[in-house]
Structures are given as C-alpha cells and as structure tokens.
Design an enzyme around this catalytic site. Structure first.
Site, mmCIF file in Angstrom:
data_model
loop_
_atom_site.group_PDB
_atom_site.id
_atom_site.type_symbol
_atom_site.label_atom_id
_atom_site.label_comp_id
_atom_site.label_asym_id
_atom_site.label_seq_id
_atom_site.Cartn_x
_atom_site.Cartn_y
_atom_site.Cartn_z
ATOM 1 N N ASN A 185 -10.487 0.218 0.282
ATOM 2 C CA ASN A 185 -8.553 -0.046 -0.154
ATOM 3 C C ASN A 185 -8.376 -0.153 -0.831
ATOM 4 O OD1 ASN A 185 -6.037 0.025 -0.035
ATOM 5 N ND2 ASN A 185 -5.779 -1.155 2.383
ATOM 6 N N HIS A 197 -2.850 7.585 3.015
ATOM 7 C CA HIS A 197 -3.433 6.016 2.319
ATOM 8 C C HIS A 197 -5.165 5.681 3.031
ATOM 9 C CE1 HIS A 197 -3.886 1.659 1.270
ATOM 10 N NE2 HIS A 197 -4.079 1.643 2.172
ATOM 11 N N CYS A 201 0.948 -1.478 -0.109
ATOM 12 C CA CYS A 201 0.004 -0.089 0.467
ATOM 13 C C CYS A 201 0.929 1.080 -0.022
ATOM 14 C CB CYS A 201 -0.639 -0.052 1.086
ATOM 15 S SG CYS A 201 -2.537 -1.758 1.098
#
Length: 331
Positions: free
Chosen positions: A286, A256, A116
């Site tokens: 996500n 994020h 990520c």
C-alpha cells in the site's frame, strides 16, 4: 461547441530500488510470508533508503518520467498538485518544491491530503480546474514515503505499506473522453481508527511523544477493513448504476491497493472478472497516494482509447469514493 472534459493524457512513475520482501520482514517481526500473503496479497514493497530524502524525491522522478515520455515542456504546466500524507516538511508545500525542481516555473502548486483517497480527490480537483477553461495542463502526482511513519516493530502496519510515486497529466478534451462522474464521501467517525497521534497541532512533538512511539501510524485493522470493504464496494456500484454501466461496459477497475480481499470484494460487487481488475499490491504493498497512478503506469500498455475505467479508494479519516473515467489515448 462540444462539452469540455478533463482527460488523462500521460502517465509517469517512480519506485525506489530497495525491495523489502516478506522473507526479510520475517527476520524483523513475528510474521511469515504465508500469513502476509494470505491476508493482504502483498509479497514485497519498495522502501526509499536514500539518506535525507523525502516524498519530493519520488514525486520529482515520477514527474520527470512523465515529462520525458510525453516530450512535455514543463513551462507549459499550469498547476502542480501533490497528493500525499507524508509531505517533506510541515507548512512548506511539497508541491511547490517539486514544481521548481522539474522546471514548472509558470505553475502554481499545492499539496492535497485525504490519506489513501488523496489521489482520487486530486483527480476531482484537477478535472474541475480543467473544466473551468482557465487551465490547460495540470500535473497531478500521488507520492508517499510511508516508511517514514511506520514502526518496523509493529507487525500490524509494517507488513502493509511501501513507498512510491505516480504522476498523470490532465488536459482538456472535446471528444467526450476523460472524467465522466464522481462520487466522493467522508466521515469523521474514522478519525480514531487510522491515524498518527503526534506531530500535529493537537499533540506537538515532545520527548514523551517520541518515547511513546506516537509519530508512527496506528491502525485498528478490523474496523478499517470492515468500513473499507463495504464503502469501496458501495460507491463503485453506485457510480455504475448512476451512469447505466453494466459489468460488460466496465473495462477496468482501478482500485486502491490496500488489501487484496478488499479489492476482490469490490470487484465481486461490481460483477467483474479478475482479468478486468488492475492489481500490483503484490509488488508494492500500500503506497497510499501513489497506488492509483502506479496502477495506470503498470497497465498503460493494455489501455485503449475509450475504455471505461472505474477508480475506487478508501482512506483514513474516513475518506472514500469512486470516479468514472473514459481513457483518452492508445498506448
């Protein structure tokens, strides 16, 4: 001569049409909308349903969106970076195929993988190439088809992830705008907490690995949450301290989109009010490498030249970090 910096000068994005809502997930696994929303902040996510299409399908469309908006000749692009945890194929770079398909025939290209944190690390890489003076236009794409590695009978992971892509163009700047500072970290202790067991060189695909569902993402949610909360907040606070920034100086936190509670904890540590925090986790979940550029795309019309942006990310491995960037153009 003014110092050469690397600035973002254009943004593009693509998300698939199919919307996987919490209500639909209620029919697939033992969960409910209230539980998902209260713990993650996610209401829905996009899923790529096109048969036989992978991450490049979305990367190409995000790139073309940027090219169209900027009226850019793809032949002027020097480098195409695709930040992704879900490449189309092993060995063959997704970036190379993406570059060819968008007509970036004069560019070299490669993939970058840091879970990520991939896009955040990609920002550092792109900026370094620009600051070297050797390259003028670098296309950085964050794209992931997370649905390809998610077990939709596992309620701990299937509620979190979605598919999507975002792209930014980096170019030289002499006005003091663009990337100002970065603080990037990693720690191999995280290897066991967020991973996909099979399909790599340690455990190649076999009948047994498929039968055991080892080609899906595994996450120890509590451990990942604990590390993410502390580390994302720490690096964001550190980048502010190192550059003499107060909460009044920061115009936007670009975090994020893993979990609303992690985002809130990071903003609180930085002393930022909610209106200074970019958030779209409720729409997309996500999307791994795509979360940061999708935020820039969704908030582009609110950004002003000279705005101070603090990016923060945390990913498997573990990888994490923060970047301080001055926005380079008005909408």
């Amino acid at each position: 001569m003014s110092k050469l910096t690397a600035a973002i000068t254009a943004v593009g994005a693509y998300v698939p049409d199919f919307v996987l809502t919490n209500k639909i997930l209620e029919t697939m696994v033992e969960t409910n909308d209230e539980w998902i929303t209260s713990r993650t902040g996610i209401k829905e996510r996009r899923i790529l349903k096109e048969e036989g299409q992978g991450t490049s399908y979305m990367a190409i469309r995000a790139a073309k969106d940027l090219i169209r908006k900027r009226n850019l000749d793809p032949k002027e692009i020097d480098l195409v970076l695709v930040a992704t945890a879900t490449p189309d194929l092993m060995v063959a770079a997704t970036a190379a195929y993406t570059a060819s398909e968008i007509g970036a025939t004069n560019a070299f290209s490669y993939d970058l993988q840091a879970a990520c944190s991939s896009f955040l690390y990609g920002m550092s890489t792109a900026a370094s190439y620009i600051e070297s003076g050797r390259y003028k236009k670098i296309l950085l794409i964050g794209a992931d088809k997370m649905s390809s590695i998610i077990d939709y009978t596992d309620r701990t992971t299937c509620i979190i992830f979605g598919d999507g892509a975002g792209a930014v163009l980096f170019e030289p700047n002499t006005e003091g705008l663009g990337l100002q500072d970065e603080f990037l970290r990693s720690d191999g202790i995280g290897r066991e907490f967020l991973k996909m067991d099979a399909g790599g060189s340690m455990l190649p695909a076999s009948e047994e690995t498929v039968r055991n569902k080892q080609h899906y993402v595994y996450q120890d949610g509590k451990s990942v949450f604990k590390f993410a909360v502390s580390n994302m907040a720490d690096v964001s606070a550190k980048i502010m301290e190192r550059n003499g920034l107060t909460h009044e100086d920061v115009h936007w936190l670009v975090p994020h989109q893993a979990n609303k509670r992690i985002i809130d904890a990071t903003a609180k540590r930085m002393g930022l009010d909610a209106e200074k925090v970019m958030i779209n986790i409720h729409k997309y979940g996500n999307t791994t490498s795509a979360t940061l550029p999708l935020l820039l795309h969704d908030y582009e019309q609110q950004l002003k030249k000279g705005d101070n942006l603090v990016f923060a990310a945390f990913g498997g491995g573990f990888t994490w970090g923060s970047i301080y960037l001055k926005w380079a153009y008005n909408p």
